[in-house]
Motif scaffolding. Sequence first.
Motif, PDB file in Angstrom:
ATOM      1  N   GLY A   1       0.803  -1.211   0.000  1.00 53.25           N
ATOM      2  CA  GLY A   1       0.000   0.000   0.000  1.00 53.25           C
ATOM      3  C   GLY A   1       0.837   1.261   0.000  1.00 53.25           C
ATOM      4  O   GLY A   1       0.406   2.303  -0.500  1.00 53.25           O
ATOM      5  N   ALA A   2       2.053   1.175   0.558  1.00 54.21           N
ATOM      6  CA  ALA A   2       2.896   2.368   0.702  1.00 54.21           C
ATOM      7  C   ALA A   2       3.964   2.503  -0.377  1.00 54.21           C
ATOM      8  O   ALA A   2       4.526   3.596  -0.536  1.00 54.21           O
ATOM      9  N   ASN A   3       4.268   1.422  -1.116  1.00 54.03           N
ATOM     10  CA  ASN A   3       5.392   1.543  -2.051  1.00 54.03           C
ATOM     11  C   ASN A   3       4.978   1.956  -3.466  1.00 54.03           C
ATOM     12  O   ASN A   3       5.833   2.279  -4.286  1.00 54.03           O
ATOM     13  N   ASP A   4       3.693   1.947  -3.759  1.00 55.84           N
ATOM     14  CA  ASP A   4       3.251   2.435  -5.067  1.00 55.84           C
ATOM     15  C   ASP A   4       3.677   3.878  -5.314  1.00 55.84           C
ATOM     16  O   ASP A   4       4.141   4.211  -6.416  1.00 55.84           O
ATOM     17  N   PRO A   5       3.526   4.780  -4.314  1.00 57.26           N
ATOM     18  CA  PRO A   5       3.975   6.163  -4.531  1.00 57.26           C
ATOM     19  C   PRO A   5       5.458   6.265  -4.872  1.00 57.26           C
ATOM     20  O   PRO A   5       5.849   7.092  -5.693  1.00 57.26           O
TER      21      PRO A   5
ATOM     22  N   MET B   1       5.829  12.619  -0.488  1.00 60.26           N
ATOM     23  CA  MET B   1       5.570  11.704   0.621  1.00 60.26           C
ATOM     24  C   MET B   1       5.016  12.446   1.844  1.00 60.26           C
ATOM     25  O   MET B   1       4.042  12.007   2.457  1.00 60.26           O
ATOM     26  N   GLY B   2       5.631  13.572   2.194  1.00 62.22           N
ATOM     27  CA  GLY B   2       5.195  14.312   3.376  1.00 62.22           C
ATOM     28  C   GLY B   2       3.801  14.877   3.225  1.00 62.22           C
ATOM     29  O   GLY B   2       2.934  14.694   4.102  1.00 62.22           O
ATOM     30  N   ALA B   3       3.550  15.554   2.108  1.00 63.93           N
ATOM     31  CA  ALA B   3       2.228  16.129   1.881  1.00 63.93           C
ATOM     32  C   ALA B   3       1.175  15.037   1.711  1.00 63.93           C
ATOM     33  O   ALA B   3       0.045  15.170   2.194  1.00 63.93           O
ATOM     34  N   GLY B   4       1.540  13.941   1.031  1.00 61.81           N
ATOM     35  CA  GLY B   4       0.595  12.844   0.878  1.00 61.81           C
ATOM     36  C   GLY B   4       0.183  12.258   2.208  1.00 61.81           C
ATOM     37  O   GLY B   4      -1.004  11.959   2.430  1.00 61.81           O
TER      38      GLY B   4
ATOM     39  N   TYR C   1      -7.607  11.586  -3.281  1.00 63.04           N
ATOM     40  CA  TYR C   1      -6.619  11.380  -4.341  1.00 63.04           C
ATOM     41  C   TYR C   1      -6.481  12.612  -5.220  1.00 63.04           C
ATOM     42  O   TYR C   1      -5.366  13.071  -5.492  1.00 63.04           O
ATOM     43  N   SER C   2      -7.607  13.148  -5.672  1.00 60.64           N
ATOM     44  CA  SER C   2      -7.560  14.238  -6.653  1.00 60.64           C
ATOM     45  C   SER C   2      -6.951  15.503  -6.073  1.00 60.64           C
ATOM     46  O   SER C   2      -6.116  16.153  -6.706  1.00 60.64           O
TER      47      SER C   2
ATOM     48  N   LEU D   1      -2.130  18.924  -5.988  1.00 60.09           N
ATOM     49  CA  LEU D   1      -1.137  19.686  -5.232  1.00 60.09           C
ATOM     50  C   LEU D   1       0.280  19.170  -5.470  1.00 60.09           C
ATOM     51  O   LEU D   1       1.230  19.651  -4.852  1.00 60.09           O
ATOM     52  N   GLY D   2       0.413  18.186  -6.348  1.00 65.59           N
ATOM     53  CA  GLY D   2       1.730  17.673  -6.696  1.00 65.59           C
ATOM     54  C   GLY D   2       2.283  16.663  -5.712  1.00 65.59           C
ATOM     55  O   GLY D   2       3.465  16.327  -5.760  1.00 65.59           O
ATOM     56  N   ALA D   3       1.426  16.153  -4.811  1.00 67.25           N
ATOM     57  CA  ALA D   3       1.866  15.159  -3.834  1.00 67.25           C
ATOM     58  C   ALA D   3       1.368  13.779  -4.266  1.00 67.25           C
ATOM     59  O   ALA D   3       0.728  13.623  -5.306  1.00 67.25           O
ATOM     60  N   SER D   4       1.649  12.771  -3.459  1.00 70.88           N
ATOM     61  CA  SER D   4       1.296  11.398  -3.804  1.00 70.88           C
ATOM     62  C   SER D   4      -0.154  11.107  -3.436  1.00 70.88           C
ATOM     63  O   SER D   4      -0.480  10.874  -2.268  1.00 70.88           O
ATOM     64  N   GLY D   5      -1.027  11.075  -4.438  1.00 72.16           N
ATOM     65  CA  GLY D   5      -2.429  10.792  -4.191  1.00 72.16           C
ATOM     66  C   GLY D   5      -2.665   9.366  -3.735  1.00 72.16           C
ATOM     67  O   GLY D   5      -3.542   9.106  -2.911  1.00 72.16           O
ATOM     68  N   LEU D   6      -1.891   8.405  -4.261  1.00 69.36           N
ATOM     69  CA  LEU D   6      -2.064   7.006  -3.866  1.00 69.36           C
ATOM     70  C   LEU D   6      -1.729   6.805  -2.398  1.00 69.36           C
ATOM     71  O   LEU D   6      -2.441   6.087  -1.680  1.00 69.36           O
ATOM     72  N   LEU D   7      -0.656   7.440  -1.925  1.00 71.34           N
ATOM     73  CA  LEU D   7      -0.303   7.342  -0.514  1.00 71.34           C
ATOM     74  C   LEU D   7      -1.393   7.973   0.348  1.00 71.34           C
ATOM     75  O   LEU D   7      -1.779   7.419   1.382  1.00 71.34           O
ATOM     76  N   ALA D   8      -1.903   9.123  -0.070  1.00 66.87           N
ATOM     77  CA  ALA D   8      -2.941   9.819   0.691  1.00 66.87           C
ATOM     78  C   ALA D   8      -4.199   8.963   0.813  1.00 66.87           C
ATOM     79  O   ALA D   8      -4.827   8.895   1.885  1.00 66.87           O
TER      80      ALA D   8
END
Length: 501
Positions: free
Chosen positions: A161-165, A196-199, A237-238, A243-250
């Motif tokens: 779940g976490a490595n896709d980003p 990663m941080g913003a996500g 996600y959207s 915002l340029g962060a990782s939507g999948l992680l979020a």
Amino acid sequence: MIETLSSNDYFILLCALLLITGVLAAKFSSRFGVPALVLFILLGMLAGSDGIGFIHFENIKLAQLLGLFALVIILFEGGLQTKWSTVKPVLLPSLSLATLGVIITSCIIAVAAKYILGLTWFEGMLFGAIVGSTDAAAVFAVLKGQNIKERLGSTLEAESGANDPMAVFLTLLFIEFILNDATSITYMITNFLWQMGAGLIIGLTFGKAASLAINRINLDSSGLYPVFALAFALLTYSVTALLGASGLLAVYVSALVIGSHDLTYKHSIFRFNEGFAWMMQISMFVILGLLVFPSDLLDGTIIIVGLLLSAILIFIARPAAVFLSTWNLNMNWKEKAFLSWAGLRGAVPIVLATFPLLAGLENSQLFFNLIFFIVLTSTLIQGSTIHFFAKSLSLTGPKKVTPMHTLELISIGKANAEIIEYEVNEETVVIGQQLKDIPFPKDVLINAIIRKGELITPTGNTKIENEDTLYILVSRKSEQELKNLLTPDNTAKSTRSFIKA
């Protein structure tokens, strides 16, 4: 006009047939000893223009869009089903595998791809980045229902779940390097930290907001609650991606937060998303299968090179990544060996392989065919032998217990009572006791018992037996007291199984 309607009708019929075939494939996949997603991919390849010829599909951009949409749904459902209490003890090894492990795997595959395929270093790193991560869809599907030890299953699920980003970040980064040599290391580091941080922060924020909104809102129809929760997943996600962060992680983090809360209609939300995730898995893998021409995969060069790269990934790159990234993290060699073997590839590498195609990079079609071959090889060989491998290493646990959940015949939004479905297991302390001797809270009533498929009307003299299913009417204020009664406080594993749905 008539021709258009007829075309639409054929399309709807085709969708129905593909979904029915996909469901049947999922039903019988365990009997065949093959993961269901392999059958979904083969179904797409068979239905494509190079197979039976039912569908001619080559819209890569649309396939990428549908693939990302499906990944959002699958990650959201996987996060809902993953409990924080099981993730927390394995958080460090999971994050290490999801970051350092992906980098190590990508680097080893990059070296192999460079010298085997004669690529540049950036092209080799791009190839390695695409296949560097395990796949959430594949891992969630293969582990579902398996009695793998909880520690290992949770590690694999949290890692996938976490490595896709990380894989998405590395893929886009090396495409940027190939297209623009001026990309700096400073930009790379800054972009990674922001993604990663913003996500993470946005995922936590939206997860808490969604949990609060679901419990506070009073909707007229219970069927709207799962839709409301799903809307938050898409919103998370959207907004994060824009915002340029990782939507999948979020999305995954927000789902973890939502799944850890007591929610109105939680069981309905879970079941809806489980069914929707299955539908998206079928659709996604069938569509990805449509993109591939079987004749290309049967090319001698693809087979030889694909098998060689698959062997390097399975037997060298993944084990090296696991043993190095979990160094000194309290895991024995058997657990590391299992994690090495269970590093399944799936939809994410195939979806990421469409990025070079859309960017028009040289060798992009070769990349796509080889990566597709590697995914098939990984899923077919590793996915079909995971349980055997775990059993051989004595890493299987007891039969998974169906968790206690609420039947939403009476909503906590409408009344202060619920009906609980509870499956008695070996760790239930009231086994063998008569109902009249069990000190239930005063506002608890056993409505029915299902025993070996038959309905039993409970009386005071009825004894509780193993594998009974109890239907219990309880007020909300006594729900926790009921859980404490049925679940021994000194049995952590059993306590975790009583999570209200």
